[in-house]
Design a protein around this motif. Sequence first.
Motif, mmCIF file in Angstrom:
data_model
loop_
_atom_site.group_PDB
_atom_site.id
_atom_site.type_symbol
_atom_site.label_atom_id
_atom_site.label_comp_id
_atom_site.label_asym_id
_atom_site.label_seq_id
_atom_site.Cartn_x
_atom_site.Cartn_y
_atom_site.Cartn_z
ATOM 1 N N CYS A 243 0.853 -1.184 0.000
ATOM 2 C CA CYS A 243 0.000 0.000 0.000
ATOM 3 C C CYS A 243 0.893 1.240 0.000
ATOM 4 O O CYS A 243 1.688 1.443 0.921
ATOM 5 C CB CYS A 243 -0.922 0.012 1.221
ATOM 6 S SG CYS A 243 -1.990 1.472 1.279
ATOM 7 N N MET B 92 -3.147 0.250 -3.606
ATOM 8 C CA MET B 92 -2.695 -1.117 -3.404
ATOM 9 C C MET B 92 -2.092 -1.637 -4.702
ATOM 10 O O MET B 92 -2.761 -1.647 -5.751
ATOM 11 C CB MET B 92 -3.857 -2.015 -2.985
ATOM 12 C CG MET B 92 -4.160 -1.969 -1.509
ATOM 13 S SD MET B 92 -2.871 -2.807 -0.558
ATOM 14 C CE MET B 92 -3.470 -2.507 1.097
ATOM 15 N N ASN C 85 -7.013 -2.203 1.569
ATOM 16 C CA ASN C 85 -6.878 -0.761 1.382
ATOM 17 C C ASN C 85 -7.780 -0.005 2.351
ATOM 18 O O ASN C 85 -7.390 1.028 2.902
ATOM 19 C CB ASN C 85 -7.213 -0.387 -0.071
ATOM 20 C CG ASN C 85 -6.479 0.843 -0.534
ATOM 21 O OD1 ASN C 85 -5.723 1.467 0.211
ATOM 22 N ND2 ASN C 85 -6.684 1.207 -1.785
#
Length: 233
Positions: free
Chosen positions: A27, A74, A138
Amino acid sequence: MFISQEIEREESPAGVSMYWKNESLECWKVNAWSGAPLISRIKEFLKKANEEVGNQDSEWRTFDLDPWSVWFVMMKGEEIFSVMRVVEKRPNNLIPLEIGVIPGPEPRRYAVLDRNVADWNSVAFLRTPRGSYAAFLNCGCVADYCVKRNYSRVFGMYSPFRKGIERVYLASGAIHCVEYPGPIYFPNFLCNGELVLFKTIEIPKKSLLEIASFINLNKAQACQLLHRIMSSH
């Protein structure tokens, strides 16, 4: 291995850092003001994701929110699986909740006067099992960021045509917004030819903490919880 502490890499542009990763995904936190090349890829991903679900965009959604925005992306390598944005409320800006129009004989808008609040928006992900898994994680990263920023409230909205997003929000304790009950719309923003009336939500801190806990699950646990959420009615 899970990393929960943000890492800035020397080779990364200013304003871009790895926020979190596990064994299969990373991320990245990208400040929209950074002008990093990744920004244009994020916006192109969002545009394509909207088109694939039948959304027809509107000029009303083209406000420049970059000075107050942070994107969470992501990725695996160069491939993007999910993007989301947090827009912080300041005295000199509008958040998406305020840009949308309240239906009625005389169109109106909400005015958010609170300080230390934010709007979580522009949720998009690949419509594949891996894309759904990436979006689930996420959400955890975005919520973790909101907790660390100590926002008193986080607002959001979702299209009634996107049941998966609704289930993730509500299963984690998000509530339909009482102070700004909506629905709201963006003129000419259509889904398969029908005007989208967005439902407004508020995510209290307790729920943010619950969503943030997603990133502490191993892959089997995360997939099991995601399946349970997506199967709920």
